[in-house]
Design a protein around this motif. Structure first.
Motif, PDB file in Angstrom:
ATOM      1  N   GLU A   3      70.305  64.136  45.753  1.00 54.16           N
ATOM      2  CA  GLU A   3      71.433  63.468  46.376  1.00 54.16           C
ATOM      3  C   GLU A   3      72.743  63.958  45.767  1.00 54.16           C
ATOM      4  O   GLU A   3      72.883  64.104  44.551  1.00 54.16           O
ATOM      5  N   THR A   4      73.712  64.229  46.622  1.00 52.44           N
ATOM      6  CA  THR A   4      75.052  64.597  46.188  1.00 52.44           C
ATOM      7  C   THR A   4      75.901  63.335  46.153  1.00 52.44           C
ATOM      8  O   THR A   4      75.962  62.598  47.137  1.00 52.44           O
ATOM      9  N   ILE A  71      84.462  65.137  47.632  1.00 55.10           N
ATOM     10  CA  ILE A  71      83.782  65.866  46.566  1.00 55.10           C
ATOM     11  C   ILE A  71      84.779  66.904  46.045  1.00 55.10           C
ATOM     12  O   ILE A  71      85.235  67.758  46.809  1.00 55.10           O
ATOM     13  N   PHE A 140      78.118  69.610  54.929  1.00 53.32           N
ATOM     14  CA  PHE A 140      77.617  68.707  53.901  1.00 53.32           C
ATOM     15  C   PHE A 140      76.558  67.751  54.428  1.00 53.32           C
ATOM     16  O   PHE A 140      76.167  66.816  53.725  1.00 53.32           O
ATOM     17  N   LYS A 143      72.679  65.871  52.761  1.00 47.61           N
ATOM     18  CA  LYS A 143      72.845  65.591  51.335  1.00 47.61           C
ATOM     19  C   LYS A 143      72.978  64.091  51.066  1.00 47.61           C
ATOM     20  O   LYS A 143      73.515  63.677  50.038  1.00 47.61           O
TER      21      LYS A 143
END
Length: 213
Positions: A3-4, A71, A140, A143
């Motif tokens: 997991e981000t 991010i 993205f 994620k």
């Protein structure tokens, strides 16, 4: 895939250009927008871009909330939120309608207004938050950022004691299981040409459950 973790932020108007770009990339392949803005006719990308631009600009002109994920200071996910008492303002704006007519044409504007009215028609009486637009940037996806965005939205909406929960809609069937796993219930289904738009509701916890938590 690990997991981000992203940072949750309330977004102000300084993010408008990033929000417009992210939502354009998130929606240009969505079946609902393909129908509303006639993907089989030349100029589709321009109509999607113009619609996202006008919706985002009007959202911030109305001083409505937006929640984002970042991010390393890059915006990777966003949700525009319409509180219960403000959820009709955008499409009732004549200035917004005129800009839509000039950029997307009469037929697409009419389709969008009819779609918006049909979603509102699925709602039972009572105060709810609506999500007119939300998305994670395609670069993205996969994620677990969609899950983080929903969790942030649910926590934020739960703080509003005057709201019964959160409503969103999707015509993309691959998202239905995802939303249902996160506690969404189906309120209704709308026929948009060949698309079946699902209107979904996530209830806020009852006050006694909040206290127990």
């Amino acid at each position: 895939m690990p997991e981000t973790i992203a940072e949750v932020r309330m977004l102000d108007s300084s993010y408008i250009r990033e929000i417009r770009s992210l939502l354009y990339h998130a929606y240009r392949h969505e079946p609902t927008f393909a129908y509303l803005f006639e993907a089989d006719r030349p100029g589709f990308d321009q109509r999607v871009r113009a619609t996202v631009r006008e919706l985002v600009n009007q959202h911030f002109a109305e001083d409505l909330p937006a929640i984002g994920l970042t991010i390393d200071d890059r915006l990777v996910g966003v949700a525009l939120v319409a509180p219960p008492q403000r959820r009709l303002d955008i499409t009732e704006s004549w200035a917004w309608r005129m800009r839509m007519l000039l950029t997307t044409g009469f037929r697409c504007t009419r389709r969008y207004l009819d779609y918006h009215a049909a979603v509102l028609g699925c709602l039972p009486p009572g105060p709810y938050h609506l999500l007119p637009l939300l998305g994670v940037h395609p670069e993205f996806q996969g994620k677990h950022l969609g899950e983080q965005l929903l969790n942030a939205l649910h926590a934020w909406c739960e703080e509003d004691g005057g709201s019964k929960g959160l409503v969103l809609d999707t015509g993309n069937t691959r998202y239905l299981d995802f939303y249902q796993r996160h506690g969404y219930e189906e309120l209704g289904e709308i026929a948009l040409g060949p698309i079946r738009e699902h209107v979904l509701f996530h209830p806020n916890p009852k006050p006694e459950n909040r206290l127990a938590g």
